[in-house]
Design a protein around this motif. Structure first.
Motif, PDB file in Angstrom:
ATOM      1  N   HIS A  38       0.723  -1.194   0.305  1.00 39.83           N
ATOM      2  CA  HIS A  38       0.113  -0.165   0.318  1.00 39.83           C
ATOM      3  C   HIS A  38       0.776   1.479  -0.096  1.00 39.83           C
ATOM      4  CE1 HIS A  38      -3.653   2.183   0.978  1.00 39.83           C
ATOM      5  NE2 HIS A  38      -2.959   3.265   1.629  1.00 39.83           N
ATOM      6  N   ASP A  42       1.468   4.567  -2.445  1.00 41.84           N
ATOM      7  CA  ASP A  42       0.504   5.782  -2.173  1.00 41.84           C
ATOM      8  C   ASP A  42       2.154   6.283  -2.779  1.00 41.84           C
ATOM      9  OD1 ASP A  42      -1.279   4.966  -1.223  1.00 41.84           O
ATOM     10  OD2 ASP A  42      -0.649   5.923   0.988  1.00 41.84           O
ATOM     11  N   HIS A 143      -7.950   8.898   2.819  1.00 40.58           N
ATOM     12  CA  HIS A 143      -6.710   8.100   2.536  1.00 40.58           C
ATOM     13  C   HIS A 143      -5.871   8.010   3.639  1.00 40.58           C
ATOM     14  CE1 HIS A 143      -4.144   6.306  -0.373  1.00 40.58           C
ATOM     15  NE2 HIS A 143      -3.754   5.866   0.818  1.00 40.58           N
ATOM     16  N   ASP A 147      -4.528   4.835   6.301  1.00 37.11           N
ATOM     17  CA  ASP A 147      -3.609   4.336   6.476  1.00 37.11           C
ATOM     18  C   ASP A 147      -2.641   4.626   7.552  1.00 37.11           C
ATOM     19  OD1 ASP A 147      -3.714   4.688   3.407  1.00 37.11           O
ATOM     20  OD2 ASP A 147      -1.710   6.386   3.574  1.00 37.11           O
TER      21      ASP A 147
HETATM   22 ZN   LIG Z   1      -2.600   4.781   1.693  1.00 35.85          ZN
END
Ligand SMILES: [Zn+2]
Ligand SMILES: [Zn+2]
Length: 281
Positions: A38, A42, A143, A147
């Motif tokens: 992930h 990003d 987002h 995270d």
């Molecule tokens: Zn992220």
């Protein structure tokens, strides 16, 4: 975003990514590898939009009459497909781990995930400060929250694995994170595909455009309408406008007036209008 801030947020993200990949392999934690994926995405997303923005500033030329705006769309498409593939691999690995759970070094998992959380929080602050006047504020915030949540989840998991050997938490968290990655990716693919097939932007109502232009006294009807966007920002319109029978046409002022409607009511600033009398009847 300033280049310096951008550099640091990418640098931080890539450092966390590397730490999580190495830590994930050594500690045997699939959840850490998922989080690494992930974070890698990003960083890639930030980098792609940065590089693409540089490229798309290149002026259009004789060969690329629309300019280079679609470069970003293409890059985002490739990145997302790549991400879906990794998420799928993680889910398969997770199923395997669910059936044959191996030992996990909980202590290492804990330390790496604490570093991950710290890195995510710093990136969040860097990005968040800049997005204050941005319309994407809400999306960015959601987002960043997710995270942070996934880092916290892994920390909690590591603590349980350290103290109670609950190895099953690792594949379960892998599923949660990978599903989230897939969910994000499919939404993005949907949006990108619509741009690539020249689909109508969601907030544009072609019937309304037709209606507004047909209100003009000299317009008989509007047909062959196309509305599309090069990059999700610039809007294009193409259409035929059949005129009422008159003997004294003022074509330039008609086009001017139609353009004004398109621009003021629909934010469309590139339009091509074919004026005709009885051509398409
Ligand atoms: Zn992220
Ligand atoms: Zn026509």
């Amino acid at each position: 975003m300033t280049d310096k801030k951008l550099f640091w947020s990418v640098f931080l993200n890539l450092t966390i990514t590397a730490a999580e990949f190495i830590g994930g392999f050594i500690s045997n934690s699939l959840a850490l590898l998922s989080d690494a994926t992930h974070n890698l995405n990003d960083s890639m997303a930030i980098l792609i939009s940065y590089i693409a923005r540089k490229i798309s500033k290149k002026q259009k030329d004789e060969k690329r009459t629309y300019g280079y705006k679609r470069v970003e769309i293409l890059a985002a498409f490739l990145n997302t497909v790549f991400l879906i593939a990794i998420a799928a691999i993680l889910i398969f690995e997770g199923i395997d781990k669910l059936m044959n759970p191996g030992e996990i070094n909980g202590q290492l998992m804990l330390w790496v995930s604490v570093v991950g959380l710290a890195g995510n929080l710093i990136t969040a602050i860097l990005l968040f400060r800049d997005s204050k006047e941005n319309l994407n504020l809400k999306a960015t915030f959601i987002h960043i929250m997710s995270d942070t949540l996934s880092s916290v989840m892994i920390i909690v998991g590591a603590i349980f694995i350290m103290n109670y050997n609950w190895y099953i938490l690792d594949p379960i968290f892998t599923f949660v994170i990978s599903t989230y990655i897939l969910f994000e990716s499919f939404n993005l693919i949907k949006e990108i595909s619509n741009i690539l097939v020249q689909g109508k932007p969601a907030d544009i109502d072609t019937f309304k455009i037709k209606e507004e232009i047909e209100k003009l006294s000299y317009v008989e009807n509007v047909h062959h309408i196309h509305v599309w966007t090069t990059d999700g920002i610039d809007l294009y319109f193409e259409g035929h406008v059949a005129l009422e029978q008159e003997c004294d046409y003022k074509l330039d002022s008609y086009i001017k007036e139609i353009n004004k409607i398109l621009e003021e009511k629909f934010s469309i600033n590139h339009s091509t209008i074919q004026l005709e009398q009885k051509l398409c009847e």
